[in-house]
Design a protein around this motif. Structure first.
Motif, mmCIF file in Angstrom:
data_model
loop_
_atom_site.group_PDB
_atom_site.id
_atom_site.type_symbol
_atom_site.label_atom_id
_atom_site.label_comp_id
_atom_site.label_asym_id
_atom_site.label_seq_id
_atom_site.Cartn_x
_atom_site.Cartn_y
_atom_site.Cartn_z
ATOM 1 N N PRO A 1 -5.826 5.445 7.626
ATOM 2 C CA PRO A 1 -7.222 4.976 7.628
ATOM 3 C C PRO A 1 -7.333 3.456 7.778
ATOM 4 C CG PRO A 1 -6.899 6.584 5.892
ATOM 5 C CD PRO A 1 -5.535 6.294 6.456
ATOM 6 N N GLN A 2 -6.375 2.736 7.186
ATOM 7 C CA GLN A 2 -6.427 1.272 7.291
ATOM 8 C C GLN A 2 -5.925 0.804 8.649
ATOM 9 O OE1 GLN A 2 -5.221 -0.994 3.728
ATOM 10 N NE2 GLN A 2 -5.021 0.963 2.689
ATOM 11 N N ARG B 1 -4.825 3.480 -12.704
ATOM 12 C CA ARG B 1 -4.403 4.406 -11.651
ATOM 13 C C ARG B 1 -3.062 5.048 -12.007
ATOM 14 N NH1 ARG B 1 -3.333 2.029 -5.724
ATOM 15 N NH2 ARG B 1 -1.715 0.938 -6.888
ATOM 16 N N ASN C 1 -1.867 -3.903 -5.304
ATOM 17 C CA ASN C 1 -1.713 -2.827 -4.318
ATOM 18 C C ASN C 1 -2.682 -1.679 -4.520
ATOM 19 O OD1 ASN C 1 0.345 -4.414 -3.430
ATOM 20 N ND2 ASN C 1 1.984 -3.095 -4.122
ATOM 21 N N LEU C 2 -3.918 -2.010 -4.848
ATOM 22 C CA LEU C 2 -4.946 -0.968 -4.845
ATOM 23 C C LEU C 2 -5.168 -0.542 -3.406
ATOM 24 C CD1 LEU C 2 -7.585 -2.286 -7.415
ATOM 25 C CD2 LEU C 2 -5.766 -0.617 -7.756
ATOM 26 N N PHE C 3 -5.541 0.711 -3.201
ATOM 27 C CA PHE C 3 -5.765 1.204 -1.835
ATOM 28 C C PHE C 3 -7.084 0.646 -1.314
ATOM 29 C CE2 PHE C 3 -3.512 4.950 -3.910
ATOM 30 C CZ PHE C 3 -2.260 4.453 -3.598
ATOM 31 N N ASN C 4 -7.003 -0.231 -0.327
ATOM 32 C CA ASN C 4 -8.179 -0.975 0.135
ATOM 33 C C ASN C 4 -9.250 -0.088 0.764
ATOM 34 O OD1 ASN C 4 -7.065 -3.462 -0.619
ATOM 35 N ND2 ASN C 4 -5.833 -3.483 1.243
ATOM 36 N N ASN C 5 -8.819 1.080 1.276
ATOM 37 C CA ASN C 5 -9.773 1.929 1.981
ATOM 38 C C ASN C 5 -10.484 2.910 1.063
ATOM 39 O OD1 ASN C 5 -7.163 3.092 1.665
ATOM 40 N ND2 ASN C 5 -7.765 4.748 3.027
ATOM 41 N N LEU C 6 -10.171 2.864 -0.216
ATOM 42 C CA LEU C 6 -10.751 3.835 -1.147
ATOM 43 C C LEU C 6 -11.513 3.134 -2.267
ATOM 44 C CD1 LEU C 6 -7.688 6.241 -1.576
ATOM 45 C CD2 LEU C 6 -9.607 6.486 -0.002
ATOM 46 N N TYR D 1 -3.499 9.467 3.825
ATOM 47 C CA TYR D 1 -4.669 9.077 3.032
ATOM 48 C C TYR D 1 -4.822 7.568 2.869
ATOM 49 C CZ TYR D 1 -4.682 14.015 1.912
ATOM 50 O OH TYR D 1 -4.700 15.373 2.011
ATOM 51 N N ILE D 2 -3.743 6.823 3.059
ATOM 52 C CA ILE D 2 -3.809 5.389 2.751
ATOM 53 C C ILE D 2 -3.541 4.522 3.977
ATOM 54 C CG2 ILE D 2 -2.830 3.554 1.335
ATOM 55 C CD1 ILE D 2 -2.039 6.000 -0.598
ATOM 56 N N GLN E 1 0.840 -1.203 0.000
ATOM 57 C CA GLN E 1 0.000 0.000 0.000
ATOM 58 C C GLN E 1 0.875 1.253 0.000
ATOM 59 O OE1 GLN E 1 -3.700 0.039 0.362
ATOM 60 N NE2 GLN E 1 -3.345 -2.009 -0.425
ATOM 61 N N LYS F 1 -4.370 15.181 -4.971
ATOM 62 C CA LYS F 1 -3.552 15.598 -3.828
ATOM 63 C C LYS F 1 -2.247 16.237 -4.274
ATOM 64 C CE LYS F 1 -6.541 14.266 -0.896
ATOM 65 N NZ LYS F 1 -7.466 15.324 -0.433
ATOM 66 N N LEU G 1 -6.857 9.968 -6.392
ATOM 67 C CA LEU G 1 -6.163 10.457 -5.185
ATOM 68 C C LEU G 1 -4.881 11.227 -5.522
ATOM 69 C CD1 LEU G 1 -5.973 10.372 -2.002
ATOM 70 C CD2 LEU G 1 -4.425 8.453 -2.319
#
Lengths: 232, 241
Positions: A151-152, B150, B88-93, A147-148, A130, B105, B101
């Motif tokens: 949060p996780q 991405r 490795n995609l951002f799991n929380n998004l 941002y990454i 990540q 940003k 993102l």
């Protein structure tokens, strides 16, 4: 029915006569007050210390801040909390007569060390990929964290933080050392007042148990909700 | 476009993974890197955008020496896309936020522009309907196509692929390679570490064979597979083809 009568007399003496239950209630108030303030201090301090400990120089070596964090954690974990409390009360903050403040601060600083390890573990548990993906897009270390990763990590950290708070509530049972009348001290004093140890001690144990049981149930609920959002 | 000079990478414990790699990548080239595991090909790729900092040697990108500590590597990375073996995609998004993102940003695009651009790219890989989904609900092949999107959302000058199909179920390899082929046809400069020999043959402009931390052989795909010169490559090809 003699024995039933005698039990009732004991309960009456320990909790009811002269509205003595009020003392216990006030004791619970003190216990929760200290635990809550300490919890807040612990979370703030622990989070800061966790990031200090995780900080690395450009060449991958730990920073001075990280060493300081390690020393702090070592000292807190290596000494009994009763002693920490006494040292704060009689030495470091000897001029401060506010027991709640000293106790909250002591337990906050104590809890901070454990929270730091919880937060650090929560951050490290987020897959390294990540971070790499974030950095490979040109995001800074800070943006990637913000941002990454954080949060996780938050999800990883909430359940153990809840546990830490439960531990904290029980740990505060030693604040009687600095003159605070928390639940444990109230029960203890009652013991010598009414020449009966059983009823006040068991009674206050039950109160602790119920408070913590409620918290455990709430925590389990929270955990279940967090896990649900994992496979959305 | 990318010049690599005498690149060495040593990991802790005397683990000398790269032992002097030299290469010059021209704009528009599709370099495919193959080799046995442990040959240093992934490390080589990860050095190109400094996810791995080389122990010694130089890397130049667009005339800038990026191995210099004074170089703002974040700026450089904005122009180098990277696709990982494990997506490795951002799991929380959501997928949309995954794509937008970085452009938002890093203030390269407004939110609107970024979303518009993301949708355009998602359409290109037929995944526009997944914009509001989370990575957890996607198949491996879909995840990797999103990961490519991405990276593309940053309008990179070069794309690095680190074994992009190795973690996929066999039936999903095709859809990812298809996207990569289209990308190659559009003129993107690409460096691809892979075990897909078919892709190397079909898409590559140059194929590199790495072993023991150096580039043992490089050639056009046709020559590379038809007339391998070194015994080591002949042996490797006999095993994988």
């Amino acid at each position: 029915m003699d024995w039933l009568n005698s039990i009732w007399e004991k309960i009456d003496a320990a909790f009811i006569t002269e509205n003595r239950w009020m003392l216990y209630l006030k004791g619970v108030g003190v216990t929760m007050e200290v635990a809550l303030f300490a919890g807040i201090i612990g979370i703030i301090l622990g989070t800061i210390v966790a990031f200090m400990k995780l900080s690395v120089k450009k060449n991958g070596k730990p920073t001075l801040l990280s060493h300081i964090a390690n020393i702090y954690i070592d000292i807190i974990r290596g000494t009994p909390s009763v002693l920490q409390l006494l040292i704060m009360w009689f030495v470091v903050l000897a001029s401060c007569k506010n027991g709640i403040l000293v106790a909250s601060l002591t337990f906050g600083i104590n809890s901070g060390a454990y929270v730091a390890e919880i937060v650090r573990a929560g951050i490290l548990a987020v897959d390294k990929g990540q971070t790499e993906a974030g950095r490979s897009l040109g995001l800074t270390q800070f943006q990637t964290m913000r941002y990454i990763v954080i949060p996780q990590a938050f999800k990883n950290v909430l359940p153990p933080l809840g546990n830490e708070f439960i531990v904290l509530i029980k740990e505060t049972a030693i604040v009687g050392y600095v003159g605070l009348s928390d639940l444990t001290r109230v029960a203890n004093q009652m013991t010598s007042k009414i020449y009966d140890a059983f009823t006040p001690l068991i009674g206050s144990a039950v109160v602790y148990f119920i408070i913590i049981k409620i918290l455990t149930i709430l925590l389990a609920k929270l955990e279940r909700r967090l896990r649900k959002s994992d496979n959305r | 476009m990318i010049i690599v000079k005498d690149l060495h990478k040593e990991f802790e414990g005397n683990n000398h993974v790269l032992r002097g790699v030299n290469y010059h990548i021209q704009p528009g080239e599709k370099i495919v890197v193959v080799g046995p595991s442990g040959s240093g090909k992934s490390t080589f790729l990860r050095c190109l955008n400094l996810l791995e900092r080389p122990t010694s040697g130089e890397i130049w990108f667009d005339g800038q020496k990026i191995t210099d500590y004074k170089t703002d590597i974040n700026k450089v990375r904005q122009h180098m896309g990277m696709v990982f073996q494990h997506f490795n995609l951002f799991n929380n998004l959501t997928i949309m936020d995954n794509i937008t993102l970085a452009p938002i940003k890093l203030k390269l695009m407004s939110e609107e522009e970024a979303r518009e651009n993301a949708l355009k790219l998602l359409n290109r890989v037929n995944l526009a309907e997944k914009a509001d989904a989370y990575p957890g609900s996607l198949s491996g092949g879909q995840k990797q196509r999103i990961a490519i999107v991405r990276s593309l959302a940053m309008n990179p000058k070069v794309m690095l692929f680190d074994e992009p199909t190795s973690a996929l179920d066999p039936e999903m390899v095709g859809e990812v390679l298809e996207v990569m082929k289209e990308l190659a046809d559009s003129g993107m400069t690409m460096v691809v570490v892979t075990h897909e020999m078919g892709f190397a043959r079909e898409v590559g402009t140059k194929v590199l064979f790495m072993d023991g931390g150096i580039i043992v052989e490089e050639n056009t795909p046709k020559e590379f597979f038809a007339n391998p010169r070194s015994a080591r490559l002949q042996e490797f090809l006999s095993k994988v083809l």
